[in-house]
Design a protein around this motif. Structure first.
Motif, PDB file in Angstrom:
ATOM      1  N   PRO A 147       0.817  -1.220   0.000  1.00 38.19           N
ATOM      2  CA  PRO A 147       0.000   0.000   0.000  1.00 38.19           C
ATOM      3  C   PRO A 147       0.850   1.269   0.000  1.00 38.19           C
ATOM      4  CG  PRO A 147      -0.889  -1.597   1.561  1.00 38.19           C
ATOM      5  CD  PRO A 147       0.424  -2.147   1.091  1.00 38.19           C
ATOM      6  N   GLU A 148       2.032   1.181   0.582  1.00 30.86           N
ATOM      7  CA  GLU A 148       2.913   2.357   0.642  1.00 30.86           C
ATOM      8  C   GLU A 148       3.459   2.745  -0.734  1.00 30.86           C
ATOM      9  OE1 GLU A 148       2.289   0.513   4.356  1.00 30.86           O
ATOM     10  OE2 GLU A 148       3.273  -0.382   2.602  1.00 30.86           O
ATOM     11  N   LYS A 149       3.403   1.821  -1.680  1.00 26.89           N
ATOM     12  CA  LYS A 149       3.916   2.092  -3.021  1.00 26.89           C
ATOM     13  C   LYS A 149       2.799   2.398  -4.020  1.00 26.89           C
ATOM     14  CE  LYS A 149       8.217   1.386  -1.955  1.00 26.89           C
ATOM     15  NZ  LYS A 149       9.190   2.526  -1.994  1.00 26.89           N
ATOM     16  N   LEU A 150       1.615   2.722  -3.500  1.00 23.62           N
ATOM     17  CA  LEU A 150       0.468   2.934  -4.384  1.00 23.62           C
ATOM     18  C   LEU A 150       0.692   4.081  -5.360  1.00 23.62           C
ATOM     19  CD1 LEU A 150      -2.385   2.296  -5.305  1.00 23.62           C
ATOM     20  CD2 LEU A 150      -3.256   3.706  -3.416  1.00 23.62           C
ATOM     21  N   ASP A 151       1.301   5.162  -4.920  1.00 22.25           N
ATOM     22  CA  ASP A 151       1.523   6.291  -5.831  1.00 22.25           C
ATOM     23  C   ASP A 151       2.432   5.893  -6.995  1.00 22.25           C
ATOM     24  OD1 ASP A 151      -0.127   8.043  -4.477  1.00 22.25           O
ATOM     25  OD2 ASP A 151       1.490   8.858  -3.235  1.00 22.25           O
ATOM     26  N   ASP A 152       3.443   5.084  -6.708  1.00 27.56           N
ATOM     27  CA  ASP A 152       4.311   4.592  -7.786  1.00 27.56           C
ATOM     28  C   ASP A 152       3.531   3.692  -8.727  1.00 27.56           C
ATOM     29  OD1 ASP A 152       6.829   5.781  -7.058  1.00 27.56           O
ATOM     30  OD2 ASP A 152       6.951   4.368  -5.398  1.00 27.56           O
ATOM     31  N   LEU A 153       2.726   2.806  -8.171  1.00 26.42           N
ATOM     32  CA  LEU A 153       1.920   1.908  -9.004  1.00 26.42           C
ATOM     33  C   LEU A 153       0.992   2.692  -9.925  1.00 26.42           C
ATOM     34  CD1 LEU A 153       0.191  -1.386  -7.943  1.00 26.42           C
ATOM     35  CD2 LEU A 153      -1.101   0.335  -9.198  1.00 26.42           C
ATOM     36  N   ILE A 154       0.344   3.712  -9.372  1.00 21.08           N
ATOM     37  CA  ILE A 154      -0.560   4.533 -10.181  1.00 21.08           C
ATOM     38  C   ILE A 154       0.207   5.220 -11.317  1.00 21.08           C
ATOM     39  CG2 ILE A 154      -1.953   6.640 -10.160  1.00 21.08           C
ATOM     40  CD1 ILE A 154      -2.909   5.797  -7.335  1.00 21.08           C
ATOM     41  N   THR A 181      -3.164  -7.086  -9.017  1.00 21.21           N
ATOM     42  CA  THR A 181      -2.013  -7.961  -8.764  1.00 21.21           C
ATOM     43  C   THR A 181      -1.391  -7.638  -7.415  1.00 21.21           C
ATOM     44  OG1 THR A 181      -1.561  -8.034 -11.146  1.00 21.21           O
ATOM     45  CG2 THR A 181       0.178  -8.803  -9.677  1.00 21.21           C
ATOM     46  N   SER A 182      -1.271  -6.356  -7.100  1.00 24.37           N
ATOM     47  CA  SER A 182      -0.707  -5.972  -5.799  1.00 24.37           C
ATOM     48  C   SER A 182      -1.595  -6.454  -4.662  1.00 24.37           C
ATOM     49  CB  SER A 182      -0.503  -4.456  -5.723  1.00 24.37           C
ATOM     50  OG  SER A 182      -1.716  -3.751  -5.526  1.00 24.37           O
ATOM     51  N   PHE A 183      -2.898  -6.429  -4.862  1.00 20.17           N
ATOM     52  CA  PHE A 183      -3.819  -6.938  -3.833  1.00 20.17           C
ATOM     53  C   PHE A 183      -3.603  -8.436  -3.612  1.00 20.17           C
ATOM     54  CE2 PHE A 183      -7.212  -3.530  -5.027  1.00 20.17           C
ATOM     55  CZ  PHE A 183      -6.499  -2.573  -4.322  1.00 20.17           C
ATOM     56  N   ALA A 184      -3.344  -9.163  -4.699  1.00 23.66           N
ATOM     57  CA  ALA A 184      -3.080 -10.598  -4.575  1.00 23.66           C
ATOM     58  C   ALA A 184      -1.832 -10.842  -3.736  1.00 23.66           C
ATOM     59  CB  ALA A 184      -2.928 -11.228  -5.955  1.00 23.66           C
ATOM     60  N   VAL A 185      -0.783 -10.063  -3.997  1.00 24.91           N
ATOM     61  CA  VAL A 185       0.454 -10.204  -3.227  1.00 24.91           C
ATOM     62  C   VAL A 185       0.209  -9.865  -1.753  1.00 24.91           C
ATOM     63  CG1 VAL A 185       2.833  -9.391  -2.958  1.00 24.91           C
ATOM     64  CG2 VAL A 185       1.884  -9.712  -5.245  1.00 24.91           C
ATOM     65  N   GLN A 186      -0.600  -8.843  -1.505  1.00 21.45           N
ATOM     66  CA  GLN A 186      -0.896  -8.418  -0.132  1.00 21.45           C
ATOM     67  C   GLN A 186      -1.759  -9.416   0.625  1.00 21.45           C
ATOM     68  OE1 GLN A 186      -2.706  -4.473  -0.390  1.00 21.45           O
ATOM     69  NE2 GLN A 186      -1.111  -3.832  -1.835  1.00 21.45           N
ATOM     70  N   ASP A 346      13.937 -11.535 -11.153  1.00 19.35           N
ATOM     71  CA  ASP A 346      14.452 -10.157 -11.049  1.00 19.35           C
ATOM     72  C   ASP A 346      13.422  -9.232 -10.407  1.00 19.35           C
ATOM     73  OD1 ASP A 346      16.783 -11.017 -12.240  1.00 19.35           O
ATOM     74  OD2 ASP A 346      16.303 -10.214 -14.228  1.00 19.35           O
ATOM     75  N   LEU A 347      12.159  -9.426 -10.741  1.00 20.96           N
ATOM     76  CA  LEU A 347      11.096  -8.623 -10.128  1.00 20.96           C
ATOM     77  C   LEU A 347      11.021  -8.889  -8.624  1.00 20.96           C
ATOM     78  CD1 LEU A 347       8.293  -8.985 -12.808  1.00 20.96           C
ATOM     79  CD2 LEU A 347       9.145  -6.789 -11.944  1.00 20.96           C
ATOM     80  N   PHE A 348      11.135 -10.165  -8.243  1.00 20.28           N
ATOM     81  CA  PHE A 348      11.084 -10.517  -6.831  1.00 20.28           C
ATOM     82  C   PHE A 348      12.235  -9.857  -6.076  1.00 20.28           C
ATOM     83  CE2 PHE A 348      12.298 -13.280  -3.274  1.00 20.28           C
ATOM     84  CZ  PHE A 348      11.133 -13.197  -2.523  1.00 20.28           C
ATOM     85  N   ALA A 349      13.433  -9.950  -6.637  1.00 20.19           N
ATOM     86  CA  ALA A 349      14.615  -9.368  -5.977  1.00 20.19           C
ATOM     87  C   ALA A 349      14.458  -7.859  -5.823  1.00 20.19           C
ATOM     88  CB  ALA A 349      15.875  -9.701  -6.777  1.00 20.19           C
ATOM     89  N   LYS A 350      13.952  -7.200  -6.874  1.00 21.48           N
ATOM     90  CA  LYS A 350      13.805  -5.746  -6.802  1.00 21.48           C
ATOM     91  C   LYS A 350      12.679  -5.359  -5.857  1.00 21.48           C
ATOM     92  CE  LYS A 350      14.447  -1.792  -9.810  1.00 21.48           C
ATOM     93  NZ  LYS A 350      14.869  -1.396 -11.177  1.00 21.48           N
ATOM     94  N   ALA A 351      11.595  -6.106  -5.862  1.00 14.59           N
ATOM     95  CA  ALA A 351      10.474  -5.832  -4.955  1.00 14.59           C
ATOM     96  C   ALA A 351      10.904  -6.005  -3.507  1.00 14.59           C
ATOM     97  CB  ALA A 351       9.296  -6.737  -5.280  1.00 14.59           C
ATOM     98  N   LYS A 352      11.736  -6.984  -3.254  1.00 16.17           N
ATOM     99  CA  LYS A 352      12.212  -7.233  -1.888  1.00 16.17           C
ATOM    100  C   LYS A 352      13.036  -6.045  -1.392  1.00 16.17           C
ATOM    101  CE  LYS A 352      13.881 -11.167   0.788  1.00 16.17           C
ATOM    102  NZ  LYS A 352      14.519 -12.500   0.724  1.00 16.17           N
ATOM    103  N   LYS A 353      13.827  -5.462  -2.271  1.00 13.72           N
ATOM    104  CA  LYS A 353      14.615  -4.286  -1.904  1.00 13.72           C
ATOM    105  C   LYS A 353      13.711  -3.088  -1.596  1.00 13.72           C
ATOM    106  CE  LYS A 353      18.792  -5.448  -4.506  1.00 13.72           C
ATOM    107  NZ  LYS A 353      19.673  -5.062  -5.649  1.00 13.72           N
ATOM    108  N   LEU A 354      12.594  -3.004  -2.299  1.00 12.49           N
ATOM    109  CA  LEU A 354      11.685  -1.874  -2.088  1.00 12.49           C
ATOM    110  C   LEU A 354      10.843  -2.017  -0.819  1.00 12.49           C
ATOM    111  CD1 LEU A 354      10.258  -1.252  -5.687  1.00 12.49           C
ATOM    112  CD2 LEU A 354      11.943   0.119  -4.461  1.00 12.49           C
ATOM    113  N   SER A 355      10.701  -3.251  -0.341  1.00 13.83           N
ATOM    114  CA  SER A 355       9.798  -3.488   0.796  1.00 13.83           C
ATOM    115  C   SER A 355      10.417  -3.087   2.124  1.00 13.83           C
ATOM    116  CB  SER A 355       9.408  -4.975   0.844  1.00 13.83           C
ATOM    117  OG  SER A 355      10.533  -5.767   1.087  1.00 13.83           O
TER     118      SER A 355
END
Length: 355
Positions: A147-154, A181-186, A346-355
């Motif tokens: 949820p904290e990355k919603l502005d980036d997602l938008i 998709t983000s809701f599924a991950v959450q 690669d997406l997983f690794a980058k997402a983990k860094k952002l979390s």
């Protein structure tokens, strides 16, 4: 639970599988009878006997991969990312033989000039409401999954979407596919996703106003997407997301074809627009639960734009349920399998860094 490398991989793989199944080398995407598709499927031995080898992915997966590979590339600012996305979309046009790309996508990719000032911007298009943006943005929700990355997602889903579909009905489809998709991950309950999407739309409009580009045209054409989703959610009894969806007691293959068509733009080709491609995928997910076979029956094997609804529904199902219950024949020899798995890692690794 869904924020694992395996679930990211399942999301990207089953998205492509859903695309290939719904497309069937063009035979099923352009077949307007779900009953005819199911009859042919039965002649082929059913879903569990479908060997995906030779069933190429359509433009949907090629462009979804382009989005994913741009996201995980090296960039420091949004403008740098948008130029990477634009460059990848242009490059992807070299890989469209036999994949049936849409005219809107092809026309606007040719207009992109990545690297130049404003090179990822195309003119507003009053006919840009197709599903070409919705089918390629699920990976954005993998990267910006909190949820904290919603502005980036938008921002990223809208800007990548309007590189080809600069119309709210088109690029809000990109937002929908990424957001859900983000809701599924959450781990958000699936019945809440549609209501949460509608609640996010005013924030998306604020972003459009802040960027100051085509504001008047966007405001004038904004309501169709919101009204369409509100009407659908009301029909399913989940307008507020606090109750289970209501499906007809009889909801046959023909019934689904008729319902999907009723959701479409001017009762046209179901799933071919930005609002109804993710909507049909969502409807299929709500009805299928943990059954891969039922998801395919509803999302990939219908008389509409079945690869576009399949590419979205497969992504969401993969995040929720992984690969369990999916016949190996459906994905072992998938086109671009290794490339898709690398993009997912690669997406997983980058997402983990952002979390």
């Amino acid at each position: 639970m869904a924020f694992t490398n395996d679930r990211f991989k399942a999301c990207m793989l089953l998205s492509a599988v859903g695309d290939a199944l719904g497309y069937k080398n063009g035979d099923w995407e352009f077949c307007h009878s779900g009953r005819a598709i199911h009859d042919e499927l039965r002649e082929l031995g059913g879903l569990e006997n479908i060997d995906i080898k030779g069933w190429i992915v359509s433009d949907d997966t090629v462009l979804h991969l382009a989005t994913a590979e741009a996201l995980v590339s090296s960039w420091a600012t949004r403008d740098e990312l948008f130029n990477k996305v634009a460059s990848m979309y242009r490059e992807s046009m070299q890989d469209m033989a036999g994949r049936a790309p849409g005219n809107t996508t092809m026309t606007n990719c040719a207009k992109l000039r990545p690297g130049r000032p404003g090179g990822f911007v195309v003119p507003f298009n009053s006919h840009g409401g197709g599903c070409g943006a919705a089918m390629r943005s699920m990976c954005i929700g993998l990267l910006y999954n909190s949820p904290e990355k919603l502005d980036d997602l938008i921002a990223v889903s809208i800007e990548s979407g309007r590189m080809t579909h600069n119309h709210p009905t088109g690029y809000l489809g990109s937002l929908a596919s990424a957001l859900l998709t983000s809701f599924a991950v959450q781990g958000k309950p699936v019945r809440e996703w549609g209501a949460a999407l509608v609640a996010t739309l005013p924030r998306a409009l604020s972003y459009i106003k802040e960027t100051g580009r085509d504001v008047k045209e966007n405001e004038e054409n904004w309501s169709y997407f919101t009204n369409s989703w509100t009407g659908y959610l009301r029909t399913r009894g989940i307008l507020h997301g606090n109750s289970d969806p209501l499906f007809p007691d009889e909801y046959s293959i023909n019934d689904r074809d008729a319902f999907y068509k009723s959701l479409s733009y001017r009762r046209g080709w179901a799933g071919a627009s930005g609002h109804d491609a993710p909507m049909i995928a969502y409807d299929a997910l709500l009805g299928a639960g943990a059954s891969w076979e039922e998801l395919c029956s509803r999302a990939m094997f219908h008389g509409g734009d079945s690869d576009s609804t399949g590419v979205i529904a497969g992504a969401w199902w993969g995040v929720l349920y992984g690969m369990e219950g999916v016949p190996k024949k459906n994905y072992e020899k998938l086109e671009y399998k290794k490339r898709i798995e690398k993009a997912a890692a690669d997406l997983f690794a980058k997402a983990k860094k952002l979390s």
